[in-house]
Design an enzyme around this catalytic site. Sequence first.
Site, PDB file in Angstrom:
ATOM      1  N   GLU A  24      45.416  67.324 108.137  1.00 53.36           N
ATOM      2  CA  GLU A  24      46.733  66.180 107.938  1.00 53.36           C
ATOM      3  C   GLU A  24      47.721  66.171 106.769  1.00 53.36           C
ATOM      4  O   GLU A  24      47.973  65.027 106.605  1.00 53.36           O
ATOM      5  CB  GLU A  24      46.267  64.741 108.411  1.00 53.36           C
ATOM      6  N   GLU A  56      39.378  68.272 118.060  1.00 58.22           N
ATOM      7  CA  GLU A  56      38.842  66.848 118.245  1.00 58.22           C
ATOM      8  C   GLU A  56      39.529  66.390 119.336  1.00 58.22           C
ATOM      9  O   GLU A  56      39.705  65.206 119.496  1.00 58.22           O
ATOM     10  CB  GLU A  56      39.429  66.189 116.920  1.00 58.22           C
TER      11      GLU A  56
HETATM   12  C1  XIL Z   1      37.373  59.401 112.575  1.00 58.82           C
HETATM   13  C2  XIL Z   1      36.027  58.906 113.010  1.00 58.82           C
HETATM   14  O1  XIL Z   1      35.849  59.363 114.196  1.00 58.82           O
HETATM   15  C3  XIL Z   1      35.687  57.599 112.887  1.00 58.82           C
HETATM   16  O2  XIL Z   1      34.348  57.457 112.929  1.00 58.82           O
HETATM   17  C4  XIL Z   1      36.154  57.316 111.504  1.00 58.82           C
HETATM   18  O3  XIL Z   1      36.004  55.697 111.368  1.00 58.82           O
HETATM   19  C5  XIL Z   1      37.375  57.608 110.930  1.00 58.82           C
HETATM   20  O4  XIL Z   1      37.741  58.985 111.023  1.00 58.82           O
HETATM   21  N1  XIL Z   1      41.319  62.548 112.727  1.00 58.82           N
HETATM   22  C6  XIL Z   1      40.279  63.415 111.936  1.00 58.82           C
HETATM   23  C7  XIL Z   1      38.985  62.632 112.018  1.00 58.82           C
HETATM   24  O5  XIL Z   1      40.492  64.420 111.313  1.00 58.82           O
HETATM   25  O6  XIL Z   1      38.155  62.817 110.985  1.00 58.82           O
HETATM   26  C8  XIL Z   1      38.877  61.160 112.296  1.00 58.82           C
HETATM   27  O7  XIL Z   1      37.745  60.831 112.563  1.00 58.82           O
HETATM   28  C9  XIL Z   1      39.661  61.240 113.724  1.00 58.82           C
HETATM   29  C10 XIL Z   1      41.249  61.559 113.454  1.00 58.82           C
END
Ligand code: XIL
Length: 363
Positions: free
Chosen positions: A143, A250
């Site tokens: 990001e 994701e």
């Molecule tokens: C999220 C997790 O799913 C949660 O459990 C945590 O509280 C916050 O992070 N983008 C990403 C991930 O790259 O690492 C994030 O994961 C969601 C958004």
Amino acid sequence: MGAVGDWQSVPPLREAFAGRFLVGAALDWRQSAEGGTLATDIACRHFDAFTCENGMKPEATQPEEGRFTFELGDRMVAAAERCGATPVGHTLIWHSQTPAWFHTGPDGRPVSRDLALERMQTHIATVAGRYAGRVRQWDVVNEAISDAADEYLRPTPWLAALGDDYLVEAFHAARAADGGALLVYNDYNIDMAYKRPKALRLLRELLDRGAPVQAVGIQGHWRLHDLNLAEIETAIEAFAALGLKVLITELDIGVLPTRYRGADINHREPMTAEQRAELDPYTAGLPDDVAERLAEAYRAVFAIFMRWESVIERVTLWGTHDGASWLNGFPVPGRTDHPLLFDRQGRAKAAYYAVREAALAAD
Ligand code: XIL
């Protein structure tokens, strides 16, 4: 065997994608002891790549300078190996879930360039080094691109200390620590028109500067009400044209009304009691018509992935079953979302069958 439609009785999803690309899931090892939970059981049967949902982020692996903790990461890697799945690393350098000490100098002021670089290199060498040869793919930087119209890179403490060299240095450090892992730049909404040009620019610049970036991870936190298939396919094609592999890292498709379209975890939208009926409509279960629309959305995105299977290395769902999804708490805390392929009881949803059919239809 479980009841009809249970995760135990439906065919392993991974088999439908064998020889195409890995199909993975994120697991949050913070709550679960070794094996035995619904999430890990589903993952072991259906998915052939595992990502730590939180356990390999900087706050988990180096909470204080020089104190490394690998318990969660070790557990994930061991479970993946036991299940015949590929362990995936997430993430080395990010603006979130990174302790403040990384960015603070001995005098309490923002860290100097030299110290920031040294800390980055030590972190990456130690974490990626520990799993070298076992973790096969690493989200090296997460990001880094800004969502703002007039801004290119996200203004993070890493950017403040090192300028855009921080990305180049992170990839070099990851390669030095692990000569074999696939090195990934990962971000959300880089499939979308407002952010895709910046992602293409960044990846081109990294390649021109000799950074060993090999793949781009499109996070794929999509929403049922504004899914844009054309943009997804355009993005995959454009990233592939740079010579990069493409991963969907994701994936989830949220079904709840949400104003915010991004996935920056620092974003929060409060919900008043009066808003609950409108913003959290499916607490008693997902109505069949919405489950069908979700299934068609999954069928459509996987049809795209199958068309691009030659460049796609992996598609990972951000969770196993709906009860384990981060979208129950994001961006509005305390809701009941239904974004994944298995429901809270571990039953295969219409979306599971649609994804499987999309794989088999491509033969
Ligand atoms: C999220 C997790 O799913 C949660 O459990 C945590 O509280 C916050 O992070 N983008 C990403 C991930 O790259 O690492 C994030 O994961 C969601 C958004």
